[in-house]
Design a protein around this motif. Structure first.
Motif, PDB file in Angstrom:
ATOM      1  N   LEU A 163       0.831  -1.205   0.000  1.00  0.00           N
ATOM      2  CA  LEU A 163       0.000   0.000   0.000  1.00  0.00           C
ATOM      3  C   LEU A 163       0.866   1.257   0.000  1.00  0.00           C
ATOM      4  CD1 LEU A 163      -2.696  -1.107   2.624  1.00  0.00           C
ATOM      5  CD2 LEU A 163      -2.942  -1.035   0.133  1.00  0.00           C
ATOM      6  N   VAL A 164       1.990   1.197   0.691  1.00  0.00           N
ATOM      7  CA  VAL A 164       2.910   2.336   0.715  1.00  0.00           C
ATOM      8  C   VAL A 164       3.521   2.545  -0.669  1.00  0.00           C
ATOM      9  CG1 VAL A 164       5.036   3.250   1.728  1.00  0.00           C
ATOM     10  CG2 VAL A 164       3.408   1.993   3.159  1.00  0.00           C
ATOM     11  N   ARG A 165       3.921   1.457  -1.286  1.00  0.00           N
ATOM     12  CA  ARG A 165       4.504   1.573  -2.627  1.00  0.00           C
ATOM     13  C   ARG A 165       3.463   2.063  -3.634  1.00  0.00           C
ATOM     14  NH1 ARG A 165       7.393  -3.039  -0.684  1.00  0.00           N
ATOM     15  NH2 ARG A 165       5.790  -4.482  -1.458  1.00  0.00           N
ATOM     16  N   ALA A 166       2.209   1.614  -3.460  1.00  0.00           N
ATOM     17  CA  ALA A 166       1.151   2.066  -4.357  1.00  0.00           C
ATOM     18  C   ALA A 166       0.910   3.562  -4.212  1.00  0.00           C
ATOM     19  CB  ALA A 166      -0.135   1.289  -4.071  1.00  0.00           C
ATOM     20  N   ALA A 167       0.922   4.044  -2.962  1.00  0.00           N
ATOM     21  CA  ALA A 167       0.731   5.480  -2.732  1.00  0.00           C
ATOM     22  C   ALA A 167       1.885   6.282  -3.332  1.00  0.00           C
ATOM     23  CB  ALA A 167       0.622   5.750  -1.227  1.00  0.00           C
ATOM     24  N   ALA A 168       3.096   5.761  -3.200  1.00  0.00           N
ATOM     25  CA  ALA A 168       4.256   6.455  -3.772  1.00  0.00           C
ATOM     26  C   ALA A 168       4.177   6.489  -5.294  1.00  0.00           C
ATOM     27  CB  ALA A 168       5.546   5.780  -3.314  1.00  0.00           C
ATOM     28  N   SER A 169       3.707   5.397  -5.899  1.00  0.00           N
ATOM     29  CA  SER A 169       3.607   5.356  -7.358  1.00  0.00           C
ATOM     30  C   SER A 169       2.553   6.316  -7.892  1.00  0.00           C
ATOM     31  CB  SER A 169       3.272   3.933  -7.817  1.00  0.00           C
ATOM     32  OG  SER A 169       1.959   3.568  -7.398  1.00  0.00           O
ATOM     33  N   LEU A 170       1.605   6.698  -7.023  1.00  0.00           N
ATOM     34  CA  LEU A 170       0.573   7.655  -7.417  1.00  0.00           C
ATOM     35  C   LEU A 170       0.973   9.099  -7.126  1.00  0.00           C
ATOM     36  CD1 LEU A 170      -2.585   5.677  -6.226  1.00  0.00           C
ATOM     37  CD2 LEU A 170      -1.818   6.035  -8.580  1.00  0.00           C
ATOM     38  N   LYS A 180      -2.277   9.499   5.330  1.00  0.00           N
ATOM     39  CA  LYS A 180      -3.433   9.031   4.578  1.00  0.00           C
ATOM     40  C   LYS A 180      -3.524   7.507   4.473  1.00  0.00           C
ATOM     41  CE  LYS A 180      -5.175  13.059   3.393  1.00  0.00           C
ATOM     42  NZ  LYS A 180      -6.540  13.482   3.809  1.00  0.00           N
ATOM     43  N   VAL A 181      -2.382   6.828   4.577  1.00  0.00           N
ATOM     44  CA  VAL A 181      -2.371   5.376   4.380  1.00  0.00           C
ATOM     45  C   VAL A 181      -1.951   4.631   5.646  1.00  0.00           C
ATOM     46  CG1 VAL A 181      -1.395   3.474   3.028  1.00  0.00           C
ATOM     47  CG2 VAL A 181      -1.900   5.667   1.917  1.00  0.00           C
ATOM     48  N   VAL A 182      -0.743   4.963   6.153  1.00  0.00           N
ATOM     49  CA  VAL A 182      -0.181   4.186   7.256  1.00  0.00           C
ATOM     50  C   VAL A 182      -0.933   4.429   8.561  1.00  0.00           C
ATOM     51  CG1 VAL A 182       1.896   3.740   8.619  1.00  0.00           C
ATOM     52  CG2 VAL A 182       2.085   4.179   6.166  1.00  0.00           C
ATOM     53  N   LEU A 183      -1.060   5.681   8.963  1.00  0.00           N
ATOM     54  CA  LEU A 183      -1.647   5.993  10.264  1.00  0.00           C
ATOM     55  C   LEU A 183      -3.077   5.486  10.422  1.00  0.00           C
ATOM     56  CD1 LEU A 183      -1.126   7.299  12.984  1.00  0.00           C
ATOM     57  CD2 LEU A 183      -1.885   9.485  12.035  1.00  0.00           C
ATOM     58  N   PRO A 184      -3.971   5.649   9.428  1.00  0.00           N
ATOM     59  CA  PRO A 184      -5.335   5.118   9.618  1.00  0.00           C
ATOM     60  C   PRO A 184      -5.374   3.609   9.835  1.00  0.00           C
ATOM     61  CG  PRO A 184      -5.300   6.698   7.816  1.00  0.00           C
ATOM     62  CD  PRO A 184      -3.867   6.434   8.176  1.00  0.00           C
ATOM     63  N   LEU A 185      -4.455   2.870   9.188  1.00  0.00           N
ATOM     64  CA  LEU A 185      -4.476   1.412   9.302  1.00  0.00           C
ATOM     65  C   LEU A 185      -3.850   0.911  10.603  1.00  0.00           C
ATOM     66  CD1 LEU A 185      -3.636   0.419   5.612  1.00  0.00           C
ATOM     67  CD2 LEU A 185      -5.843   0.327   6.770  1.00  0.00           C
ATOM     68  N   ILE A 186      -2.925   1.674  11.168  1.00  0.00           N
ATOM     69  CA  ILE A 186      -2.320   1.248  12.444  1.00  0.00           C
ATOM     70  C   ILE A 186      -2.938   2.002  13.624  1.00  0.00           C
ATOM     71  CG2 ILE A 186      -0.145   0.680  11.299  1.00  0.00           C
ATOM     72  CD1 ILE A 186       1.045   3.232  12.537  1.00  0.00           C
ATOM     73  N   ALA A 187      -4.026   2.743  13.356  1.00  0.00           N
ATOM     74  CA  ALA A 187      -4.656   3.564  14.403  1.00  0.00           C
ATOM     75  C   ALA A 187      -5.045   2.769  15.650  1.00  0.00           C
ATOM     76  CB  ALA A 187      -5.863   4.304  13.832  1.00  0.00           C
ATOM     77  N   PRO A 188      -5.620   1.548  15.522  1.00  0.00           N
ATOM     78  CA  PRO A 188      -5.952   0.802  16.751  1.00  0.00           C
ATOM     79  C   PRO A 188      -4.753   0.571  17.660  1.00  0.00           C
ATOM     80  CG  PRO A 188      -7.076  -0.169  14.873  1.00  0.00           C
ATOM     81  CD  PRO A 188      -6.119   0.842  14.322  1.00  0.00           C
ATOM     82  N   GLY A 189      -3.593   0.218  17.061  1.00  0.00           N
ATOM     83  CA  GLY A 189      -2.388   0.020  17.865  1.00  0.00           C
ATOM     84  C   GLY A 189      -1.884   1.310  18.470  1.00  0.00           C
TER      85      GLY A 189
END
Length: 269
Positions: A163-170, A180-189
């Motif tokens: 997902l990180v690589r996909a965001a970078a490619s965009l 926008k990508v990393v923090l929302p997905l690791i928010a519970p932790g």
């Protein structure tokens, strides 16, 4: 009854006995906080809410609560700012001394708190910061960062880095990808680590005993001083409120962990 069923019920019974051993002494504090007596007594001679009113009328208790909240929130913010980048670096990075760095960060988890308190007092006394909130915040942050680090690393363990690589490619930059990508997905932790970090700071008494003086006393420090100086039922009232507050935070952690498991199951389906 089959052997498996018997073992299952035996484990339930063992868990119930263990929980009762832990929880029942805490529940005894509730009637003690409602006593009409001027001293702690169980069973209580009568019932009254006077000691809860005493917490409001005695300005020392609101001041101590305010100090604990300021220190706890500051510790949570600092441990998040330090722990999240460190967790990402340790989880995704490959560099010499990685395990050593992790061990150094995690050291406050294994060092006895009284040693931390003595060392902190010696250090901050030379700087003239004993009795200052800043000194307590810095030490509590050092104690909370390993917890934040562990919680975030656990969330990153199941993170799909494509997902990180996909965001970078965009065309997304590093900061945009993170928020926008990393923090929302690791928010519970992150939230779980932040709550535990706050609890560690809010309930800590040993370091606060070394570094807080007078008006800078925290709530646990006030309770400890009250137990030594005069056994007042107001202490039981504070204890009940702290138990309820901690239970709410732990319940929130359980909800977040359940939500995280559901999201992971949904993502893997």
């Amino acid at each position: 009854m089959s052997a498996d069923r018997f073992r299952k019920w035996a484990m339930y019974a063992y868990a119930a006995v263990l929980l009762s051993f832990i929880i029942v002494p805490l529940l005894i504090v509730v009637p003690m906080s409602l006593t009409s007596s001027n001293a702690l007594a169980f069973p209580t001679p009568g019932w009254s809410l006077r000691w809860y009113a005493e917490l409001w009328n005695d300005q020392r208790w609101p001041n101590a609560l305010w100090n604990s909240l300021v220190i706890g929130i500051s510790t949570t913010l600092l441990s998040s700012l330090l722990g999240i980048p460190a967790a990402i670096g340790l989880a995704w990075g490959e560099f010499p001394g990685k395990k050593l760095i992790y061990a150094i960060i995690a050291a406050p988890l294994v060092v006895p708190v009284v040693i931390v308190g003595v060392a902190a007092f010696s250090f901050f006394a030379t700087l003239g910061l004993v009795g200052n909130k800043l000194s307590i915040i810095l030490v509590h942050t050092a104690m909370a960062v390993p917890v934040m680090l562990t919680a975030v690393i656990a969330s990153l363990a199941t993170f799909d880095r494509t997902l990180v690589r996909a965001a970078a490619s965009l065309g997304a930059g590093a900061m945009r990808t993170f928020f926008k990508v990393v923090l929302p997905l690791i928010a519970p932790g992150v939230v779980t680590g932040a709550i535990i970090a706050f609890i560690i700071s809010f309930d800590e008494v040993v370091v606060a005993s070394f570094l807080s003086t007078g008006a800078e006393r925290t709530l646990p420090r006030m309770i400890f001083s009250g137990v030594r100086e005069s056994i007042s039922p107001a202490i039981a009232a504070v204890a009940v409120l702290l138990i309820a507050f901690s239970a709410i935070l732990l319940g929130l952690i359980a909800v977040l962990q359940s939500r995280s498991l559901k999201l992971r199951a949904k993502a893997s389906a």
